[in-house]
Design a protein around this motif. Structure first.
Motif, PDB file in Angstrom:
ATOM      1  N   PRO A 338       0.849  -1.227   0.001  1.00  0.00           N
ATOM      2  CA  PRO A 338      -0.083  -0.022   0.003  1.00  0.00           C
ATOM      3  C   PRO A 338       0.829   1.253  -0.064  1.00  0.00           C
ATOM      4  CG  PRO A 338      -1.000  -1.460   1.492  1.00  0.00           C
ATOM      5  CD  PRO A 338       0.487  -2.188   0.887  1.00  0.00           C
ATOM      6  N   ALA A 339       0.504   2.321  -0.521  1.00  0.00           N
ATOM      7  CA  ALA A 339       1.208   3.441  -1.173  1.00  0.00           C
ATOM      8  C   ALA A 339       0.785   4.455   0.230  1.00  0.00           C
ATOM      9  CB  ALA A 339       0.816   4.104  -2.099  1.00  0.00           C
ATOM     10  N   THR A 340      -0.128   4.040   1.243  1.00  0.00           N
ATOM     11  CA  THR A 340      -0.339   5.021   2.064  1.00  0.00           C
ATOM     12  C   THR A 340      -0.344   4.192   3.594  1.00  0.00           C
ATOM     13  OG1 THR A 340      -2.897   4.653   2.283  1.00  0.00           O
ATOM     14  CG2 THR A 340      -2.058   6.213   0.742  1.00  0.00           C
ATOM     15  N   ALA A 341      -0.301   5.019   4.589  1.00  0.00           N
ATOM     16  CA  ALA A 341       0.141   4.154   5.882  1.00  0.00           C
ATOM     17  C   ALA A 341      -1.524   3.678   6.563  1.00  0.00           C
ATOM     18  CB  ALA A 341       0.611   5.357   6.855  1.00  0.00           C
ATOM     19  N   GLU A 342      -2.378   4.058   5.942  1.00  0.00           N
ATOM     20  CA  GLU A 342      -3.983   3.576   6.210  1.00  0.00           C
ATOM     21  C   GLU A 342      -3.843   1.937   6.303  1.00  0.00           C
ATOM     22  OE1 GLU A 342      -5.691   5.637   7.887  1.00  0.00           O
ATOM     23  OE2 GLU A 342      -4.107   7.001   7.051  1.00  0.00           O
ATOM     24  N   GLU A 343      -4.425   1.268   7.666  1.00  0.00           N
ATOM     25  CA  GLU A 343      -4.280  -0.163   7.646  1.00  0.00           C
ATOM     26  C   GLU A 343      -2.889  -0.825   7.204  1.00  0.00           C
ATOM     27  OE1 GLU A 343      -6.597  -1.748   9.149  1.00  0.00           O
ATOM     28  OE2 GLU A 343      -7.359   0.139  10.016  1.00  0.00           O
ATOM     29  N   ARG A 344      -2.033  -0.248   7.375  1.00  0.00           N
ATOM     30  CA  ARG A 344      -0.532  -0.724   7.228  1.00  0.00           C
ATOM     31  C   ARG A 344       0.299  -0.600   8.173  1.00  0.00           C
ATOM     32  NH1 ARG A 344       4.155  -0.504   4.409  1.00  0.00           N
ATOM     33  NH2 ARG A 344       4.203  -0.545   2.233  1.00  0.00           N
ATOM     34  N   GLY A 345       1.065  -1.530   8.324  1.00  0.00           N
ATOM     35  CA  GLY A 345       2.372  -1.484   9.663  1.00  0.00           C
ATOM     36  C   GLY A 345       3.770  -0.941   8.650  1.00  0.00           C
ATOM     37  N   GLY A 346       4.668  -0.914   9.758  1.00  0.00           N
ATOM     38  CA  GLY A 346       5.998  -0.237   9.423  1.00  0.00           C
ATOM     39  C   GLY A 346       6.864  -1.124   8.554  1.00  0.00           C
ATOM     40  N   THR A 347       6.422  -1.762   7.377  1.00  0.00           N
ATOM     41  CA  THR A 347       7.215  -2.466   6.690  1.00  0.00           C
ATOM     42  C   THR A 347       7.364  -2.175   5.441  1.00  0.00           C
ATOM     43  OG1 THR A 347       6.753  -4.628   8.171  1.00  0.00           O
ATOM     44  CG2 THR A 347       7.615  -4.853   5.740  1.00  0.00           C
ATOM     45  N   LEU A 348       8.466  -1.740   4.798  1.00  0.00           N
ATOM     46  CA  LEU A 348       8.386  -1.317   3.564  1.00  0.00           C
ATOM     47  C   LEU A 348       9.475  -1.998   2.587  1.00  0.00           C
ATOM     48  CD1 LEU A 348       8.820   2.747   4.299  1.00  0.00           C
ATOM     49  CD2 LEU A 348       6.759   1.428   4.038  1.00  0.00           C
ATOM     50  N   SER A 349       8.857  -2.720   2.015  1.00  0.00           N
ATOM     51  CA  SER A 349       9.553  -3.431   0.755  1.00  0.00           C
ATOM     52  C   SER A 349       9.458  -3.073  -0.481  1.00  0.00           C
ATOM     53  CB  SER A 349       8.558  -4.866   0.582  1.00  0.00           C
ATOM     54  OG  SER A 349       8.793  -5.701   1.851  1.00  0.00           O
ATOM     55  N   PHE A 350      10.652  -2.887  -1.118  1.00  0.00           N
ATOM     56  CA  PHE A 350      10.935  -2.080  -2.369  1.00  0.00           C
ATOM     57  C   PHE A 350      11.950  -2.568  -3.479  1.00  0.00           C
ATOM     58  CE2 PHE A 350      13.778  -0.160   0.954  1.00  0.00           C
ATOM     59  CZ  PHE A 350      14.910  -0.268   0.265  1.00  0.00           C
ATOM     60  N   THR A 351      11.835  -2.233  -4.586  1.00  0.00           N
ATOM     61  CA  THR A 351      12.858  -2.489  -5.623  1.00  0.00           C
ATOM     62  C   THR A 351      13.479  -1.201  -6.196  1.00  0.00           C
ATOM     63  OG1 THR A 351      11.070  -2.795  -7.439  1.00  0.00           O
ATOM     64  CG2 THR A 351      11.729  -4.723  -6.114  1.00  0.00           C
ATOM     65  N   ILE A 352      14.656  -1.384  -6.881  1.00  0.00           N
ATOM     66  CA  ILE A 352      15.200  -0.133  -7.443  1.00  0.00           C
ATOM     67  C   ILE A 352      15.506  -0.640  -9.061  1.00  0.00           C
ATOM     68  CG2 ILE A 352      16.892   1.520  -7.410  1.00  0.00           C
ATOM     69  CD1 ILE A 352      17.202   1.552  -4.531  1.00  0.00           C
ATOM     70  N   PRO A 353      15.162  -0.128  -9.834  1.00  0.00           N
ATOM     71  CA  PRO A 353      15.369  -0.497 -11.284  1.00  0.00           C
ATOM     72  C   PRO A 353      16.789  -0.863 -11.428  1.00  0.00           C
ATOM     73  CG  PRO A 353      13.972   1.348 -11.474  1.00  0.00           C
ATOM     74  CD  PRO A 353      14.313   1.402 -10.041  1.00  0.00           C
ATOM     75  N   GLY A 354      17.287  -2.185 -12.021  1.00  0.00           N
ATOM     76  CA  GLY A 354      18.614  -2.497 -12.427  1.00  0.00           C
ATOM     77  C   GLY A 354      19.442  -2.688 -11.319  1.00  0.00           C
ATOM     78  N   ILE A 355      18.929  -2.701 -10.039  1.00  0.00           N
ATOM     79  CA  ILE A 355      20.022  -3.078  -8.883  1.00  0.00           C
ATOM     80  C   ILE A 355      19.214  -4.242  -8.122  1.00  0.00           C
ATOM     81  CG2 ILE A 355      21.117  -2.022  -6.910  1.00  0.00           C
ATOM     82  CD1 ILE A 355      20.653   0.692  -8.071  1.00  0.00           C
ATOM     83  N   HIS A 356      19.789  -5.157  -7.975  1.00  0.00           N
ATOM     84  CA  HIS A 356      19.491  -6.540  -7.290  1.00  0.00           C
ATOM     85  C   HIS A 356      19.439  -6.098  -5.812  1.00  0.00           C
ATOM     86  CE1 HIS A 356      18.972 -10.562  -5.527  1.00  0.00           C
ATOM     87  NE2 HIS A 356      18.593 -10.688  -7.090  1.00  0.00           N
ATOM     88  N   PRO A 357      18.540  -6.754  -5.097  1.00  0.00           N
ATOM     89  CA  PRO A 357      18.236  -6.269  -3.661  1.00  0.00           C
ATOM     90  C   PRO A 357      19.401  -6.572  -2.825  1.00  0.00           C
ATOM     91  CG  PRO A 357      16.188  -6.991  -4.506  1.00  0.00           C
ATOM     92  CD  PRO A 357      16.879  -7.009  -5.729  1.00  0.00           C
ATOM     93  N   HIS A 358      19.989  -7.832  -3.253  1.00  0.00           N
ATOM     94  CA  HIS A 358      21.340  -8.222  -2.506  1.00  0.00           C
ATOM     95  C   HIS A 358      22.370  -7.215  -2.544  1.00  0.00           C
ATOM     96  CE1 HIS A 358      20.026 -12.557  -2.989  1.00  0.00           C
ATOM     97  NE2 HIS A 358      19.241 -12.224  -2.173  1.00  0.00           N
ATOM     98  N   ASP A 359      22.459  -6.536  -3.713  1.00  0.00           N
ATOM     99  CA  ASP A 359      23.292  -5.525  -3.903  1.00  0.00           C
ATOM    100  C   ASP A 359      23.278  -4.357  -2.964  1.00  0.00           C
ATOM    101  OD1 ASP A 359      25.211  -6.914  -5.661  1.00  0.00           O
ATOM    102  OD2 ASP A 359      23.838  -6.212  -7.599  1.00  0.00           O
ATOM    103  N   VAL A 360      21.822  -3.872  -2.865  1.00  0.00           N
ATOM    104  CA  VAL A 360      21.436  -2.810  -1.919  1.00  0.00           C
ATOM    105  C   VAL A 360      21.866  -3.242  -0.588  1.00  0.00           C
ATOM    106  CG1 VAL A 360      19.506  -1.659  -1.262  1.00  0.00           C
ATOM    107  CG2 VAL A 360      19.664  -2.295  -3.709  1.00  0.00           C
TER     108      VAL A 360
END
Length: 420
Positions: A338-360
């Motif tokens: 969800p893009a808003t904090a309504e009915e949402r906990g403090g867990t933010l999972s994301f991707t960045i184009p062209g960069i593998h999460p392991h490298d991040v």
């Protein structure tokens, strides 16, 4: 700013590890509490004191140490029962983690030892989960379906990361025996609409279970008010130790369920050809339990209660609002959930184009001392649904600050420059 309302700096002093300096003089920025939380001195000292001064096995020794240890162990059960609003202490079963609690309930269904109609499962019967579940709330039900011939079905997830209830009446039907869903997603942060699903389950006579591993540590949870039949959660995500979890269940259901494991302490009497079993909850606690871990969980509950669960929920809500806005500054950032904090906990999972999460994750750790989690977070089907192999996840807790979120954003900008 939430930090001025919620005395987070005072809270941070309760957690010894947060003052640690990492190699190279980097301060620790711990944003991985969704994986496992850090421990306050109160929990550490309580466990140490029990090992140093009171330790003995529980429920089987009449000497002083045995009595003290049993009293502390059962006192932890009382503390947990009060913390989650359980109608009775006997409804709190200690397990080694939430996975075992979920497996315990899944084992009860379709077991030939059980005679209660609610737990009879076979071809034509159905189990309902969701696409956003942790593997711990998928695999036990897959095994149950394979063992009994029942059918496993699931709620889909919307593009916004919400539970798709558009087909609720077609999914949860008179064939459904149990619905088991996550209360708060460990990837999306989504807090699911329990009441809507429960109302349908009750209408068709199905039981309902919640995986509350990500909600009990972060917000007030009252099992009686929720109205479901079973709730599972784990100690290590709620400032307690690992090796201890909880199954809460309605007493009459626990009494109807067959034992999960056999051995010492779960029996009433044993003959060579049969046995009778102890009353709940001890019927489900075979062998020597995780004594010191349970006592540590009791201390964790005391600590969280002292801080105030509603205070913690508000603090994390403010962090989530701040984090969603701050991460939006990172070019190309895609938040999964969800893009808003309504009915949402403090867990933010994301991707960045062209960069593998392991490298991040590696650069954030090596360069800035920022601990995040990378991978599919034991929720591979959810990642497949969004067409991605993995995400980077920052998860907040009571000891996190907006300054740490700012550090994360600076770190992510640096990651992008490295891969420029």
């Amino acid at each position: 700013m939430t930090d001025s309302v919620f005395d987070v700096e005072r809270i941070r002093k309760d957690f010894p590890i947060l003052s640690r300096e990492l190699p190279g003089g980097r301060p620790l920025v711990y944003l991985d509490s969704g994986n496992s939380s850090q421990k306050p001195a109160h929990v550490i000292n309580t466990m140490r004191d029990h090992l140093e001064q009171h330790y003995s096995n529980v429920g089987r020794a009449l000497h002083v140490l045995g009595s003290e240890s049993t009293e502390a162990y059962e006192g932890a059960r009382d503390a947990v029962a009060a913390f989650i609003g359980a109608p009775g202490r006997d409804e709190v079963v200690f397990t080694k983690n939430a996975s075992e609690a979920l497996n315990l309930v899944a084992y009860a269904f379709g077991n030939p030892v059980g005679t209660d109609e609610r737990f009879r499962l076979g071809p034509g019967d159905e189990i309902v989960i969701s696409e956003m579940e942790h593997h711990s709330n998928i695999v036990p039900w897959q095994l149950l379906a394979q063992r009994t011939g029942a059918t496993l079905r699931w709620f889909p997830v919307t593009d916004e990361g919400r539970l798709d209830l558009s087909g609720l009446d077609e999914l949860v039907t008179e064939r459904t025996k149990i619905v088991s869903i996550v209360h708060q997603s460990n990837v999306l942060g989504t807090v699911n609409p329990v009441a809507d699903v429960l109302a349908r389950a009750r209408r068709v006579g199905a039981l309902m279970m919640l995986d509350a591993s990500q909600s009990v540590p972060h917000r007030p949870v009252d099992v009686a008010a929720l109205g479901v039949d079973f709730v599972a959660f784990t100690g290590h995500k709620m400032v307690g130790p690992s090796g201890i979890g909880v199954l809460w269940g309605r007493r009459e259901l626990l009494e109807a369920m067959p034992p999960f494991l056999g051995g010492g302490e779960m029996i009433e009497a044993v003959w060579m050809d049969h046995s009778t079993f102890a009353p709940v909850p001890h019927k489900f606690e075979a062998g020597t339990p995780p004594i010191v871990e349970a006592i540590g969980l009791g201390a964790a509950v005391e600590y969280l209660t002292g801080v105030g669960m509603e205070q913690i929920r508000r603090h994390e809500h403010d962090l989530t609002v701040y984090g969603l806005e701050a991460l939006a500054e990172v070019p190309g950032m895609r938040i999964i959930g969800p893009a808003t904090a309504e009915e949402r906990g403090g867990t933010l999972s994301f991707t960045i184009p062209g960069i593998h999460p392991h490298d991040v994750g590696q650069i954030l750790d090596d360069r800035f001392g920022i601990a995040v989690r990378v991978g599919h977070h034991c929720a591979r089907p959810l990642h497949l649904r969004f067409g991605i192999p993995a995400t980077t996840r920052a998860s907040f807790y009571l000891y996190n600050t907006t300054d740490e979120i700012d550090a994360l954003v600076r770190g992510l900008h640096h990651v992008q420059k490295v891969f420029g």
